[in-house]
Scaffold this motif. Structure first.
Motif, PDB file in Angstrom:
ATOM      1  N   GLN A 141      18.250   5.909 -16.929  1.00 24.76           N
ATOM      2  CA  GLN A 141      17.854   4.554 -16.534  1.00 24.76           C
ATOM      3  C   GLN A 141      16.440   4.192 -16.962  1.00 24.76           C
ATOM      4  O   GLN A 141      16.003   3.067 -16.743  1.00 24.76           O
ATOM      5  N   GLY A 142      15.701   5.152 -17.514  1.00 27.36           N
ATOM      6  CA  GLY A 142      14.329   4.871 -17.928  1.00 27.36           C
ATOM      7  C   GLY A 142      13.384   4.666 -16.759  1.00 27.36           C
ATOM      8  O   GLY A 142      12.397   3.941 -16.867  1.00 27.36           O
ATOM      9  N   ILE A 143      13.692   5.300 -15.631  1.00 31.02           N
ATOM     10  CA  ILE A 143      12.858   5.189 -14.436  1.00 31.02           C
ATOM     11  C   ILE A 143      12.277   6.559 -14.141  1.00 31.02           C
ATOM     12  O   ILE A 143      13.012   7.524 -13.913  1.00 31.02           O
ATOM     13  N   GLY A 144      10.959   6.640 -14.156  1.00 35.52           N
ATOM     14  CA  GLY A 144      10.289   7.906 -13.904  1.00 35.52           C
ATOM     15  C   GLY A 144       9.447   7.846 -12.646  1.00 35.52           C
ATOM     16  O   GLY A 144       9.141   6.767 -12.128  1.00 35.52           O
ATOM     17  N   PHE A 145       9.067   9.006 -12.180  1.00 31.58           N
ATOM     18  CA  PHE A 145       8.300   9.127 -10.942  1.00 31.58           C
ATOM     19  C   PHE A 145       7.132  10.066 -11.175  1.00 31.58           C
ATOM     20  O   PHE A 145       7.276  11.088 -11.832  1.00 31.58           O
ATOM     21  N   THR A 146       5.997   9.715 -10.629  1.00 34.65           N
ATOM     22  CA  THR A 146       4.845  10.608 -10.659  1.00 34.65           C
ATOM     23  C   THR A 146       3.969  10.271  -9.458  1.00 34.65           C
ATOM     24  O   THR A 146       4.210   9.288  -8.756  1.00 34.65           O
ATOM     25  N   ASP A 147       3.003  11.103  -9.218  1.00 37.20           N
ATOM     26  CA  ASP A 147       2.064  10.887  -8.121  1.00 37.20           C
ATOM     27  C   ASP A 147       0.653  10.973  -8.660  1.00 37.20           C
ATOM     28  O   ASP A 147       0.406  11.645  -9.663  1.00 37.20           O
ATOM     29  N   LEU A 148      -0.256  10.325  -7.970  1.00 39.41           N
ATOM     30  CA  LEU A 148      -1.663  10.443  -8.325  1.00 39.41           C
ATOM     31  C   LEU A 148      -2.072  11.905  -8.217  1.00 39.41           C
ATOM     32  O   LEU A 148      -2.653  12.477  -9.121  1.00 39.41           O
ATOM     33  N   GLY A 149      -1.718  12.530  -7.114  1.00 40.65           N
ATOM     34  CA  GLY A 149      -2.027  13.941  -6.923  1.00 40.65           C
ATOM     35  C   GLY A 149      -0.762  14.764  -6.803  1.00 40.65           C
ATOM     36  O   GLY A 149       0.259  14.280  -6.330  1.00 40.65           O
ATOM     37  N   CYS A 150      -0.829  15.975  -7.230  1.00 40.95           N
ATOM     38  CA  CYS A 150       0.335  16.867  -7.188  1.00 40.95           C
ATOM     39  C   CYS A 150       0.126  17.943  -6.123  1.00 40.95           C
ATOM     40  O   CYS A 150       0.306  19.131  -6.370  1.00 40.95           O
ATOM     41  N   VAL A 151      -0.277  17.489  -4.944  1.00 41.26           N
ATOM     42  CA  VAL A 151      -0.518  18.362  -3.805  1.00 41.26           C
ATOM     43  C   VAL A 151       0.294  17.796  -2.647  1.00 41.26           C
ATOM     44  O   VAL A 151       0.196  16.605  -2.349  1.00 41.26           O
ATOM     45  N   ALA A 204      -4.488  10.154   4.700  1.00 40.82           N
ATOM     46  CA  ALA A 204      -5.885  10.149   5.136  1.00 40.82           C
ATOM     47  C   ALA A 204      -6.532  11.523   5.036  1.00 40.82           C
ATOM     48  O   ALA A 204      -7.758  11.640   5.082  1.00 40.82           O
ATOM     49  N   ALA A 205      -5.728  12.559   4.859  1.00 36.94           N
ATOM     50  CA  ALA A 205      -6.268  13.919   4.760  1.00 36.94           C
ATOM     51  C   ALA A 205      -6.939  14.172   3.413  1.00 36.94           C
ATOM     52  O   ALA A 205      -7.631  15.175   3.251  1.00 36.94           O
ATOM     53  N   PHE A 206      -6.754  13.276   2.465  1.00 39.87           N
ATOM     54  CA  PHE A 206      -7.314  13.454   1.129  1.00 39.87           C
ATOM     55  C   PHE A 206      -8.566  12.602   0.974  1.00 39.87           C
ATOM     56  O   PHE A 206      -8.510  11.378   1.067  1.00 39.87           O
ATOM     57  N   SER A 207      -9.675  13.246   0.719  1.00 42.57           N
ATOM     58  CA  SER A 207     -10.959  12.558   0.619  1.00 42.57           C
ATOM     59  C   SER A 207     -11.066  11.750  -0.674  1.00 42.57           C
ATOM     60  O   SER A 207     -10.304  11.951  -1.620  1.00 42.57           O
ATOM     61  N   ARG A 208     -12.050  10.894  -0.703  1.00 41.69           N
ATOM     62  CA  ARG A 208     -12.333  10.108  -1.910  1.00 41.69           C
ATOM     63  C   ARG A 208     -12.626  11.044  -3.082  1.00 41.69           C
ATOM     64  O   ARG A 208     -12.186  10.808  -4.204  1.00 41.69           O
ATOM     65  N   ASP A 209     -13.375  12.116  -2.826  1.00 37.65           N
ATOM     66  CA  ASP A 209     -13.682  13.075  -3.899  1.00 37.65           C
ATOM     67  C   ASP A 209     -12.409  13.729  -4.415  1.00 37.65           C
ATOM     68  O   ASP A 209     -12.264  13.941  -5.619  1.00 37.65           O
ATOM     69  N   ARG A 210     -11.485  14.047  -3.526  1.00 40.24           N
ATOM     70  CA  ARG A 210     -10.221  14.658  -3.946  1.00 40.24           C
ATOM     71  C   ARG A 210      -9.436  13.695  -4.820  1.00 40.24           C
ATOM     72  O   ARG A 210      -8.878  14.074  -5.848  1.00 40.24           O
ATOM     73  N   LEU A 211      -9.394  12.428  -4.427  1.00 45.45           N
ATOM     74  CA  LEU A 211      -8.690  11.426  -5.227  1.00 45.45           C
ATOM     75  C   LEU A 211      -9.307  11.305  -6.614  1.00 45.45           C
ATOM     76  O   LEU A 211      -8.593  11.183  -7.611  1.00 45.45           O
ATOM     77  N   ARG A 212     -10.608  11.364  -6.686  1.00 44.61           N
ATOM     78  CA  ARG A 212     -11.278  11.301  -7.995  1.00 44.61           C
ATOM     79  C   ARG A 212     -10.918  12.512  -8.848  1.00 44.61           C
ATOM     80  O   ARG A 212     -10.781  12.396 -10.060  1.00 44.61           O
ATOM     81  N   GLN A 213     -10.774  13.669  -8.228  1.00 46.20           N
ATOM     82  CA  GLN A 213     -10.374  14.866  -8.968  1.00 46.20           C
ATOM     83  C   GLN A 213      -8.977  14.692  -9.562  1.00 46.20           C
ATOM     84  O   GLN A 213      -8.690  15.193 -10.640  1.00 46.20           O
ATOM     85  N   TRP A 214      -8.122  13.991  -8.853  1.00 49.97           N
ATOM     86  CA  TRP A 214      -6.751  13.786  -9.324  1.00 49.97           C
ATOM     87  C   TRP A 214      -6.670  12.782 -10.471  1.00 49.97           C
ATOM     88  O   TRP A 214      -5.691  12.761 -11.222  1.00 49.97           O
TER      89      TRP A 214
END
Length: 122
Positions: free
Chosen positions: A80-90, A96-106
């Motif tokens: 179908q040409g529909i894919g899935f991914t996430d910003l972080g692979c954790v 809310a458990a993921f800090s701004r710094d963690r998001l930047r790392q991702w």
């Protein structure tokens, strides 16, 4: 890329489906604990994601109508040409458990995955 059932069960990269251009790339924040353990994007049984994909017409109502979420998740990219991914692979169910710094790392890993999808799209 799609994933065949034997490769999914073995937890290995699937050589049976080639990478294809996607018409839709669905981006999540990070996989929930349930999605991480099942290998299915939005895999929590209480999540309305998969029914909403059909109701919205993004997934045709008659496409693999009797298949499980695992089968839909694994076949949607190739068929179908529909894919899935996430910003972080954790895994984690509390965003809310993921800090701004963690998001930047991702960001770097996500940017590389996004560029690969764009490159395949031509």
């Amino acid at each position: 890329r799609g994933v065949c059932d034997p490769c999914f069960q073995a937890g290995v990269a699937c050589p049976h489906y080639r990478e294809v251009p996607l018409r839709v790339l669905i981006l999540g924040h990070n996989p929930s604990d349930k999605a991480w353990t099942t290998g299915v994007s939005y895999g929590n049984p209480s999540n309305r994601f998969w029914p909403l994909l059909r109701e919205s017409g993004i997934l045709p109502a008659d496409w693999r109508a009797g298949d499980t979420w695992v089968e839909l998740n694994n076949k949607a990219p190739a068929e179908q040409g529909i894919g899935f991914t996430d910003l972080g692979c954790v895994p984690g169910s509390d965003a809310a458990a993921f800090s701004r710094d963690r998001l930047r790392q991702w960001q770097k890993g996500f940017a590389a995955r996004a560029r690969a999808h764009v490159a395949r799209s031509g």
